[in-house]
Enzyme design. Structure first.
Site, PDB file in Angstrom:
ATOM      1  N   ILE A 273       0.753  -0.976  -0.338  1.00  0.00           N
ATOM      2  CA  ILE A 273       0.041   0.149   0.315  1.00  0.00           C
ATOM      3  C   ILE A 273       0.560   1.346   0.160  1.00  0.00           C
ATOM      4  O   ILE A 273       2.322   1.329   0.642  1.00  0.00           O
ATOM      5  CB  ILE A 273      -1.182  -0.078   1.049  1.00  0.00           C
ATOM      6  CG1 ILE A 273      -0.468   0.534   2.876  1.00  0.00           C
ATOM      7  CG2 ILE A 273      -1.784  -1.178   0.971  1.00  0.00           C
ATOM      8  CD1 ILE A 273      -1.108   0.415   3.587  1.00  0.00           C
ATOM      9  N   SER A 274       0.580   2.386  -0.352  1.00  0.00           N
ATOM     10  CA  SER A 274       1.251   3.286  -0.525  1.00  0.00           C
ATOM     11  C   SER A 274       2.068   3.287  -1.707  1.00  0.00           C
ATOM     12  O   SER A 274       2.211   2.507  -2.832  1.00  0.00           O
ATOM     13  CB  SER A 274       1.696   4.189   0.717  1.00  0.00           C
ATOM     14  OG  SER A 274       2.063   5.171   1.037  1.00  0.00           O
ATOM     15  N   ASN A 275       3.981   3.296  -0.746  1.00  0.00           N
ATOM     16  CA  ASN A 275       4.713   3.558  -1.380  1.00  0.00           C
ATOM     17  C   ASN A 275       4.771   2.246  -1.825  1.00  0.00           C
ATOM     18  O   ASN A 275       5.617   2.263  -2.812  1.00  0.00           O
ATOM     19  CB  ASN A 275       6.193   4.211  -0.702  1.00  0.00           C
ATOM     20  CG  ASN A 275       6.050   5.717  -0.468  1.00  0.00           C
ATOM     21  OD1 ASN A 275       5.164   6.456  -2.073  1.00  0.00           O
ATOM     22  ND2 ASN A 275       7.040   6.122  -0.291  1.00  0.00           N
ATOM     23  N   HIS A 547      -6.381   7.966   3.111  1.00  0.00           N
ATOM     24  CA  HIS A 547      -5.528   7.716   2.743  1.00  0.00           C
ATOM     25  C   HIS A 547      -4.879   6.110   3.983  1.00  0.00           C
ATOM     26  O   HIS A 547      -3.918   5.201   3.852  1.00  0.00           O
ATOM     27  CB  HIS A 547      -3.911   8.462   2.359  1.00  0.00           C
ATOM     28  CG  HIS A 547      -3.049   7.756   1.755  1.00  0.00           C
ATOM     29  ND1 HIS A 547      -2.045   6.851   0.317  1.00  0.00           N
ATOM     30  CD2 HIS A 547      -1.603   7.325   2.788  1.00  0.00           C
ATOM     31  CE1 HIS A 547      -1.165   6.927   0.492  1.00  0.00           C
ATOM     32  NE2 HIS A 547      -0.953   6.540   1.463  1.00  0.00           N
TER      33      HIS A 547
END
Length: 612
Positions: A273-275, A547
């Site tokens: 997830i995310s980066n 997020h």
């Protein structure tokens, strides 16, 4: 163990390259073969385990972190337990009404072993951490490895709630990488860094995870993402593949009766997830025939395509404009830091007006102008509302400061805008860190200051708009044509993603209201380009989702947004069943969710997960 592991690595490397270009020379293959150093193994049973170090869900829910017997010198076991607590709470909503452990997910004890090492991609100055968690109930017949990368800039346990919480209960081994970032902070005042086990030692110790080149009389804090000189984001895909190669080599050594484990006979599912989501998409580029499936949620990914924008571009834009634009909205989400951020809106609006960036003769008109600029740049109102959290916690500035240094490959004390990092006094001036602060960096930090015992030192701070001058410098690195700006943009260009190989199942999941990594700049253009290129990409767009699951513990956020992790686990379930020949891949979906009412528990109906 080292000799056996090296032999296993040779088999893995040959297997991985067997389907590569026939023109690749043996010397080039040897250069790409990963070398793992500082290997260590730990066992986790009988009151300890792989998922929570024995804390269980109740312990992870505790508001106070696990204590150290000696705060100045914690043991490796204490640091690991606290790192797991910190990373779980940073990623997942563990609140009693949030549904974790009852509606979705598990933190039940999983006994097993951990294998740690350093790996270095060709051309890099510094290693990244890799780890394999091998549960005692690993099914050698199923041969499943989940490979992941930490979200954000977190340390090696930074994806425990994402990959570990799904893979370990399903009998898979889980391979991790910190992708060249992490919490191996160096204290320049005492000349100490972090050893393989998380404890601290002098910079001349042989097993430090990060040892930067230091100028004379350096002070403060250095950390790998900002100061390695490697621009780690450019190598995210290779970091993930090396973690998978480490997994296979370790399985060959740990389970010799079931060897060999190769990419041809072992299922490899990448998730992040995310980066971490951006990293697994980078790993899927090109041939990538070592991967069987990819699940990427809210990925920080950039492609050269219509609508796409780089993280640095939209983060520096938001850092400048968003504090003013938010004054245009009523009923914004509230965090504990909202009152502080609120008083800075009018000064920012006035500063932007004076700089000619917006129009208007009062704060209301200036806020309308800033809002219009962001709308014209592609920001949705939903993303801007959710971005309140990132403004409250100064996340956009934190991203910009660290990533400018990383993209430009700047060393310690060489930031193009003069930023440094250190423990801070109440007036934000630098001071020496205490022994207790230094000891807790590895377990408690997120990998990017500000955080516990380490903040951003900006020598240009000045009222009434304290951070304006530093932010203008950071933005200029995106827009101007000076040597520093060209250097930073060259690093940004090196992070551009390619398309996944045709036939590789890829599921992308993104919250429609993501205010830190907006879907419009990342997943939407990526999916469109991938589909146009013939890739097998499925896209779940989740309404009323932002997020940070971890911030759903804040009551106001819990009534506005649904968590993202249930969709990640559901996608992994669907992908795994498909690979077993027992189901179809998920179809594209625009998922209409219903956030829960204040004080009520999350239910399946709120999530509306497709197929459930």
């Amino acid at each position: 163990m080292i000799g056996t592991l090296c032999a296993a690595l040779a088999a893995v490397s040959l297997g991985a390259c067997a389907t590569g270009p026939t023109t690749t020379s043996a010397m080039a293959l040897a250069k790409e073969a990963p070398m793992f150093t500082m290997q260590r193994t730990t066992e986790h049973r009988d009151g300890d385990d792989l998922l929570s170090a024995g804390l269980g869900l109740d312990g992870l829910r505790e508001m106070v972190p696990p204590s150290f017997a000696n705060p100045d010198r914690p043991t490796a076991a204490e640091l690991r337990r606290r790192a797991l607590w910190s990373n779980w709470r940073g990623i997942a909503d563990l609140g009693p009404t949030g549904g974790f452990g009852s509606l979705y997910g598990s933190a039940a004890a999983v006994p097993g072993r951990e294998f740690h090492a350093y790996a270095t991609v060709p051309g890099a100055r510094h290693p990244h951490r890799v780890m394999l968690q091998l549960p005692d109930d690993f099914d050698a017949g199923k041969r499943c490895v989940v490979v992941t990368a930490s979200s954000g800039s977190r340390g090696i346990y930074g994806a425990i709630a994402v990959a570990g919480a799904w893979g370990l209960p399903n009998g898979c081994a889980v391979a991790y990488t910190d992708k060249g970032a992490g919490t191996d902070y160096v204290d320049l005042d005492t000349g100490t860094g972090v050893r393989s086990d998380g404890t601290r030692a002098r910079l001349d110790a042989g097993d430090l995870a990060f040892r930067p080149a230091l100028p004379q009389a350096a002070s403060g804090v250095a950390f790998k993402h900002a100061h390695s000189g490697d621009n780690p984001e450019a190598d995210w895909g290779r970091h993930v593949k090396q973690a998978a190669e480490f997994a296979l080599a370790t399985l060959n050594d740990a389970l010799p009766q079931a060897a060999p484990f190769t990419f041809d006979n072992t299922r490899i599912i990448a998730v992040g997830i995310s980066n971490g989501g951006g990293a697994v998409l980078r790993a899927a580029e090109g041939a990538a025939d070592w991967l069987d499936a990819v699940v990427a949620a809210e990925p920080n990914v950039y492609i050269d395509a219509p609508g796409a924008r780089t993280l640095y571009d939209y983060s520096t834009e938001a850092a400048l404009l968003m504090p003013c634009a938010l004054a245009h909205f009523d009923g914004l989400p509230q965090s504990p830091l909202s009152p502080v951020a609120l008083v800075m809106r009018a000064p920012r609006c006035a500063s932007l007006r004076a700089a000619g960036m917006i129009e208007g003769d009062d704060t209301a008109a200036q806020a309308r102008s800033a809002h219009a600029r962001l709308r014209d740049a592609g920001w949705s109102d939903g993303a801007m509302r959710a971005a309140t959290l990132s403004v409250d916690f100064d996340l956009f500035r934190a991203v910009a400061v660290t990533y400018a240094s990383a993209y430009g490959r700047y060393s310690v004390n060489a930031h193009p805008c003069g930023f440094t990092f250190a423990a801070q006094n109440p007036d934000f001036s630098a001071r020496a860190a205490t022994a207790a602060e230094r000891a807790a960096w590895w377990s408690d930090a997120s990998g990017v200051p500000p955080g516990p015992g380490a903040g951003i030192v900006d020598s240009t701070l000045a009222p009434p708009d304290f951070t304006l001058q530093g932010l203008q410098c950071l933005r200029a690195l995106n827009d101007d044509d000076g040597a520093a700006a060209r250097r930073v943009r060259e690093g940004i260009a090196a992070t551009t993603a390619g398309m996944p190989r045709k036939g590789l199942p890829v599921v992308v999941i993104h919250g429609a209201d993501d205010g830190l990594v907006p879907m419009a700049f990342t997943s939407t253009p990526y999916v469109a380009a991938a589909k146009e290129a013939g890739a097998d990409v499925r896209f779940w767009q989740v309404r009323n989702a932002q997020h940070f699951d971890g911030f759903l513990a804040l009551p106001d956020y819990a009534t506005r947004y649904v968590p993202m992790l249930p969709y990640v686990y559901a996608a992994l379930d669907r992908v795994s069943a498909h690979l077993d020949g027992q189901g179809t891949l998920p179809a594209d979906a625009d998922i209409a969710t219903t956030p829960r009412a204040a004080g009520s528990a999350l239910e399946a109906a709120h999530l509306a997960i497709p197929g459930q």
